[in-house]
Design a protein around this motif. Structure first.
Motif, PDB file in Angstrom:
ATOM      1  N   LEU A 121     -15.650  15.394  -1.270  1.00 31.66           N
ATOM      2  CA  LEU A 121     -15.624  16.846  -1.276  1.00 31.66           C
ATOM      3  C   LEU A 121     -16.493  17.442  -2.376  1.00 31.66           C
ATOM      4  CD1 LEU A 121     -11.803  17.386  -0.619  1.00 31.66           C
ATOM      5  CD2 LEU A 121     -13.672  17.224   1.033  1.00 31.66           C
ATOM      6  N   GLU A 122     -16.767  16.668  -3.471  1.00 28.60           N
ATOM      7  CA  GLU A 122     -17.554  17.208  -4.575  1.00 28.60           C
ATOM      8  C   GLU A 122     -19.044  17.181  -4.212  1.00 28.60           C
ATOM      9  OE1 GLU A 122     -15.693  14.478  -4.700  1.00 28.60           O
ATOM     10  OE2 GLU A 122     -14.370  14.458  -6.461  1.00 28.60           O
ATOM     11  N   PRO A 123     -19.691  18.327  -4.138  1.00 36.18           N
ATOM     12  CA  PRO A 123     -21.113  18.372  -3.746  1.00 36.18           C
ATOM     13  C   PRO A 123     -22.018  17.545  -4.646  1.00 36.18           C
ATOM     14  CG  PRO A 123     -20.145  20.572  -3.654  1.00 36.18           C
ATOM     15  CD  PRO A 123     -19.123  19.682  -4.303  1.00 36.18           C
ATOM     16  N   ALA A 124     -21.690  17.432  -5.929  1.00 39.01           N
ATOM     17  CA  ALA A 124     -22.571  16.738  -6.874  1.00 39.01           C
ATOM     18  C   ALA A 124     -22.704  15.254  -6.561  1.00 39.01           C
ATOM     19  CB  ALA A 124     -22.053  16.913  -8.303  1.00 39.01           C
ATOM     20  N   HIS A 125     -21.716  14.681  -5.889  1.00 40.03           N
ATOM     21  CA  HIS A 125     -21.715  13.240  -5.628  1.00 40.03           C
ATOM     22  C   HIS A 125     -22.097  12.893  -4.190  1.00 40.03           C
ATOM     23  CE1 HIS A 125     -20.081  12.470  -9.554  1.00 40.03           C
ATOM     24  NE2 HIS A 125     -19.006  13.203  -9.320  1.00 40.03           N
ATOM     25  N   ARG A 126     -22.475  13.878  -3.391  1.00 41.45           N
ATOM     26  CA  ARG A 126     -22.769  13.601  -1.986  1.00 41.45           C
ATOM     27  C   ARG A 126     -24.086  12.859  -1.841  1.00 41.45           C
ATOM     28  NH1 ARG A 126     -20.856  19.407   0.637  1.00 41.45           N
ATOM     29  NH2 ARG A 126     -18.685  19.240  -0.056  1.00 41.45           N
ATOM     30  N   ARG A 127     -24.076  11.925  -0.910  1.00 43.24           N
ATOM     31  CA  ARG A 127     -25.259  11.134  -0.584  1.00 43.24           C
ATOM     32  C   ARG A 127     -25.282  10.980   0.934  1.00 43.24           C
ATOM     33  NH1 ARG A 127     -26.748   7.980  -4.875  1.00 43.24           N
ATOM     34  NH2 ARG A 127     -28.716   7.845  -3.751  1.00 43.24           N
ATOM     35  N   PRO A 128     -26.342  10.422   1.494  1.00 38.94           N
ATOM     36  CA  PRO A 128     -26.288  10.127   2.929  1.00 38.94           C
ATOM     37  C   PRO A 128     -25.048   9.280   3.249  1.00 38.94           C
ATOM     38  CG  PRO A 128     -28.503   9.798   2.102  1.00 38.94           C
ATOM     39  CD  PRO A 128     -27.637  10.044   0.895  1.00 38.94           C
ATOM     40  N   MET A 129     -24.270   9.724   4.212  1.00 40.12           N
ATOM     41  CA  MET A 129     -23.047   9.040   4.645  1.00 40.12           C
ATOM     42  C   MET A 129     -21.900   9.206   3.656  1.00 40.12           C
ATOM     43  SD  MET A 129     -24.593   5.678   6.520  1.00 40.12           S
ATOM     44  CE  MET A 129     -23.131   5.567   7.568  1.00 40.12           C
ATOM     45  N   LEU A 130     -22.053  10.081   2.664  1.00 36.50           N
ATOM     46  CA  LEU A 130     -20.973  10.418   1.736  1.00 36.50           C
ATOM     47  C   LEU A 130     -20.880  11.937   1.651  1.00 36.50           C
ATOM     48  CD1 LEU A 130     -21.137   8.046  -1.376  1.00 36.50           C
ATOM     49  CD2 LEU A 130     -19.218   8.357   0.194  1.00 36.50           C
ATOM     50  N   GLY A 131     -19.814  12.483   2.199  1.00 37.49           N
ATOM     51  CA  GLY A 131     -19.629  13.925   2.199  1.00 37.49           C
ATOM     52  C   GLY A 131     -18.286  14.250   2.819  1.00 37.49           C
ATOM     53  N   PRO A 132     -18.033  15.515   3.152  1.00 36.81           N
ATOM     54  CA  PRO A 132     -16.762  15.883   3.766  1.00 36.81           C
ATOM     55  C   PRO A 132     -16.694  15.398   5.207  1.00 36.81           C
ATOM     56  CG  PRO A 132     -18.213  17.779   3.680  1.00 36.81           C
ATOM     57  CD  PRO A 132     -18.917  16.680   2.938  1.00 36.81           C
ATOM     58  N   ASN A 133     -15.614  14.765   5.569  1.00 40.09           N
ATOM     59  CA  ASN A 133     -15.446  14.315   6.940  1.00 40.09           C
ATOM     60  C   ASN A 133     -15.388  15.486   7.904  1.00 40.09           C
ATOM     61  OD1 ASN A 133     -15.285  11.399   7.089  1.00 40.09           O
ATOM     62  ND2 ASN A 133     -13.408  11.539   5.898  1.00 40.09           N
ATOM     63  N   GLN A 134     -15.824  15.241   9.120  1.00 43.43           N
ATOM     64  CA  GLN A 134     -15.639  16.184  10.213  1.00 43.43           C
ATOM     65  C   GLN A 134     -14.298  15.835  10.875  1.00 43.43           C
ATOM     66  OE1 GLN A 134     -18.031  17.919  14.118  1.00 43.43           O
ATOM     67  NE2 GLN A 134     -18.501  15.851  13.430  1.00 43.43           N
ATOM     68  N   TRP A 135     -13.256  16.573  10.522  1.00 40.82           N
ATOM     69  CA  TRP A 135     -11.938  16.324  11.093  1.00 40.82           C
ATOM     70  C   TRP A 135     -11.756  17.220  12.308  1.00 40.82           C
ATOM     71  CZ3 TRP A 135      -9.332  12.262   9.424  1.00 40.82           C
ATOM     72  CH2 TRP A 135      -9.508  11.809   8.114  1.00 40.82           C
ATOM     73  N   PRO A 136     -11.390  16.690  13.452  1.00 44.18           N
ATOM     74  CA  PRO A 136     -11.153  17.543  14.621  1.00 44.18           C
ATOM     75  C   PRO A 136      -9.946  18.442  14.384  1.00 44.18           C
ATOM     76  CG  PRO A 136     -10.445  15.304  15.081  1.00 44.18           C
ATOM     77  CD  PRO A 136     -11.139  15.262  13.752  1.00 44.18           C
ATOM     78  N   ASP A 137      -9.899  19.547  15.091  1.00 46.40           N
ATOM     79  CA  ASP A 137      -8.789  20.484  14.925  1.00 46.40           C
ATOM     80  C   ASP A 137      -7.577  20.094  15.759  1.00 46.40           C
ATOM     81  OD1 ASP A 137      -9.956  21.028  17.347  1.00 46.40           O
ATOM     82  OD2 ASP A 137     -10.628  23.053  16.811  1.00 46.40           O
ATOM     83  N   MET A 138      -7.555  18.881  16.264  1.00 41.99           N
ATOM     84  CA  MET A 138      -6.406  18.377  17.014  1.00 41.99           C
ATOM     85  C   MET A 138      -5.198  18.280  16.070  1.00 41.99           C
ATOM     86  SD  MET A 138      -6.022  14.662  18.874  1.00 41.99           S
ATOM     87  CE  MET A 138      -4.902  14.462  20.256  1.00 41.99           C
ATOM     88  N   PRO A 139      -4.085  18.934  16.374  1.00 41.37           N
ATOM     89  CA  PRO A 139      -2.919  18.872  15.489  1.00 41.37           C
ATOM     90  C   PRO A 139      -2.471  17.426  15.244  1.00 41.37           C
ATOM     91  CG  PRO A 139      -2.621  20.569  17.164  1.00 41.37           C
ATOM     92  CD  PRO A 139      -3.855  19.806  17.548  1.00 41.37           C
ATOM     93  N   GLY A 140      -2.285  17.081  13.979  1.00 40.01           N
ATOM     94  CA  GLY A 140      -1.784  15.759  13.621  1.00 40.01           C
ATOM     95  C   GLY A 140      -2.850  14.702  13.434  1.00 40.01           C
ATOM     96  N   PHE A 141      -4.109  14.988  13.791  1.00 45.22           N
ATOM     97  CA  PHE A 141      -5.146  13.953  13.714  1.00 45.22           C
ATOM     98  C   PHE A 141      -5.349  13.499  12.270  1.00 45.22           C
ATOM     99  CE2 PHE A 141      -9.332  12.109  13.486  1.00 45.22           C
ATOM    100  CZ  PHE A 141      -9.502  11.448  14.693  1.00 45.22           C
ATOM    101  N   LYS A 142      -5.701  14.406  11.396  1.00 43.40           N
ATOM    102  CA  LYS A 142      -5.933  14.025  10.004  1.00 43.40           C
ATOM    103  C   LYS A 142      -4.666  13.461   9.377  1.00 43.40           C
ATOM    104  CE  LYS A 142      -7.687  15.766   5.572  1.00 43.40           C
ATOM    105  NZ  LYS A 142      -8.277  16.938   4.856  1.00 43.40           N
ATOM    106  N   GLU A 143      -3.522  14.048   9.716  1.00 44.62           N
ATOM    107  CA  GLU A 143      -2.248  13.620   9.129  1.00 44.62           C
ATOM    108  C   GLU A 143      -1.888  12.194   9.519  1.00 44.62           C
ATOM    109  OE1 GLU A 143      -2.517  17.968   9.179  1.00 44.62           O
ATOM    110  OE2 GLU A 143      -2.834  16.429  10.699  1.00 44.62           O
ATOM    111  N   ASP A 144      -2.358  11.739  10.686  1.00 40.39           N
ATOM    112  CA  ASP A 144      -2.052  10.381  11.139  1.00 40.39           C
ATOM    113  C   ASP A 144      -3.144   9.381  10.772  1.00 40.39           C
ATOM    114  OD1 ASP A 144       0.375  11.067  12.235  1.00 40.39           O
ATOM    115  OD2 ASP A 144      -0.429  11.418  14.244  1.00 40.39           O
TER     116      ASP A 144
END
Length: 350
Positions: A121-144
């Protein structure tokens, strides 16, 4: 596609995978940790593939992962494509069938996937393939999914310590290079299609290019190549994970541990598979460790940067990245140009 290692495969002619109880790796007793590490190392040398039990990951985490994954892949195609991996900034999201093609492969793999990485999540440390995940808005997806990711990431740390001890190295040799690793969890769905030809692979023969993989499959289909050049079935084992050595660990160990070629044959039933690809930090130099090099055992692998190797291979596999490469929107990392297909020793060319 084959690995290019069949002729000098150092593994035994194993017919079944070794089973290692890794609970001792979490012991406060150094002797117990060393004993578990020796078993881990012996299995890595003999087969490069093994089952691990005694891992401590709650069964509930795996059950929720499987249930949520099935629910997601049952969504309409258009809904899944809302989360297409090409929309992400860190190579996370939905991967439709046909998106992946191994370098030099003649056909696409018969699978779809959803890729989850280290959530940076920290922009200063982002690299190719390192950044915020694209989590779908499906209820419970990220939680599981996230608790499972975090638990297998922790198991990976434990295995890194075990592999270090097995090689006669300091226990933190690898883990000191794990702060923000580009370690990826893939949720993979292999649909069953009885109309496909019998020799249609779910995924072609290859070796993994990371350090090692922690795999949880729901059905048979995985085959590994033994030292006699035979393809061996990997049946399911209750409450066990399948571990396999990857190209980077082969290089780091200077060939003491060798990556094993594996494939998924045409599935006989619907199959889900959850590989966690365990990596060191993006900027880590991958080369034979000094303690494993001598006059009689010179370095066998040229140095590469972990993240650059990972990124270069990914660019050469995914269609959306190939298109961006062709259009000049990105380029292969300078130190990684010329990298060839999966299964090649680091530093080799096609």
């Amino acid at each position: 596609m084959t690995s290019g290692k069949v002729s000098n495969n150092p593994h035994t002619a194993f017919q079944t995978l070794p089973v290692v109880n890794v609970s001792g790796l979490g012991s406060s007793d150094p002797g117990q940790r060393q004993a578990a590490a020796e078993q881990l190392g012996q299995a890595a040398r003999d087969a490069g593939f093994l089952y691990v039990v005694g891992h401590g990951i709650p069964a509930d985490y795996t059950e929720r992962l499987i249930a949520r994954t099935k629910a997601y892949f049952a969504l309409p195609y258009a809904e899944k494509m809302r989360h297409y991996i090409g929309h992400s900034v860190n190579h996370s999201g939905y991967v439709p069938e046909g998106e992946e093609r191994f370098y030099g492969a003649k056909s696409v793999d018969k699978k779809e996937a959803y890729d989850i990485g280290y959530d940076m999540l920290e922009p200063a440390h982002r690299r190719p393939m390192l950044g915020p995940n694209q989590w779908p808005d499906m209820p419970g997806f990220k939680e599981d999914i996230l608790p499972y990711y975090q638990s297998v990431l922790a198991l990976g740390h434990q295995l890194f310590r075990g592999f270090a001890l097995a090689l006669g190295l300091a226990e933190d040799t690898f883990t000191q290079h794990i702060r923000r690793p580009p370690s990826q969890l893939r949720l993979i769905h292999y649909p069953y299609n009885p109309d496909l030809p019998p020799d249609t692979p779910g995924i072609g023969a290859h070796t993994d290019y990371e350090c090692f993989t922690i795999l949880k499959p729901t059905a048979p289909g995985l085959e590994v190549l033994n030292g006699a050049g035979e393809w061996i079935d990997v049946p399911l084992l209750d409450n066990a994970f399948v571990i396999n050595i990857g190209d980077m660990m082969e290089a780091l160990s200077n060939g003491a541990f060798v990556a094993t070629s594996h494939r998924v044959r045409k599935v006989a039933e619907e199959r889900y598979s959850f590989p966690m690809f365990c990596n060191l930090d993006y900027d880590t130099v991958i080369e034979p460790l000094p303690d494993l090099v001598s006059e009689n055992n010179p370095p066998r692998y040229a140095p590469l940067i972990a993240g650059e190797h990972l990124y270069a291979q990914t660019i050469q596999t995914f269609e959306y990245l190939k298109q961006r490469l062709a259009q000049g929107e990105l380029e292969l990392p300078a130190g990684a140009k010329g990298l060839s297909s999966f299964g090649k020793k680091l530093g080799e060319t096609a």
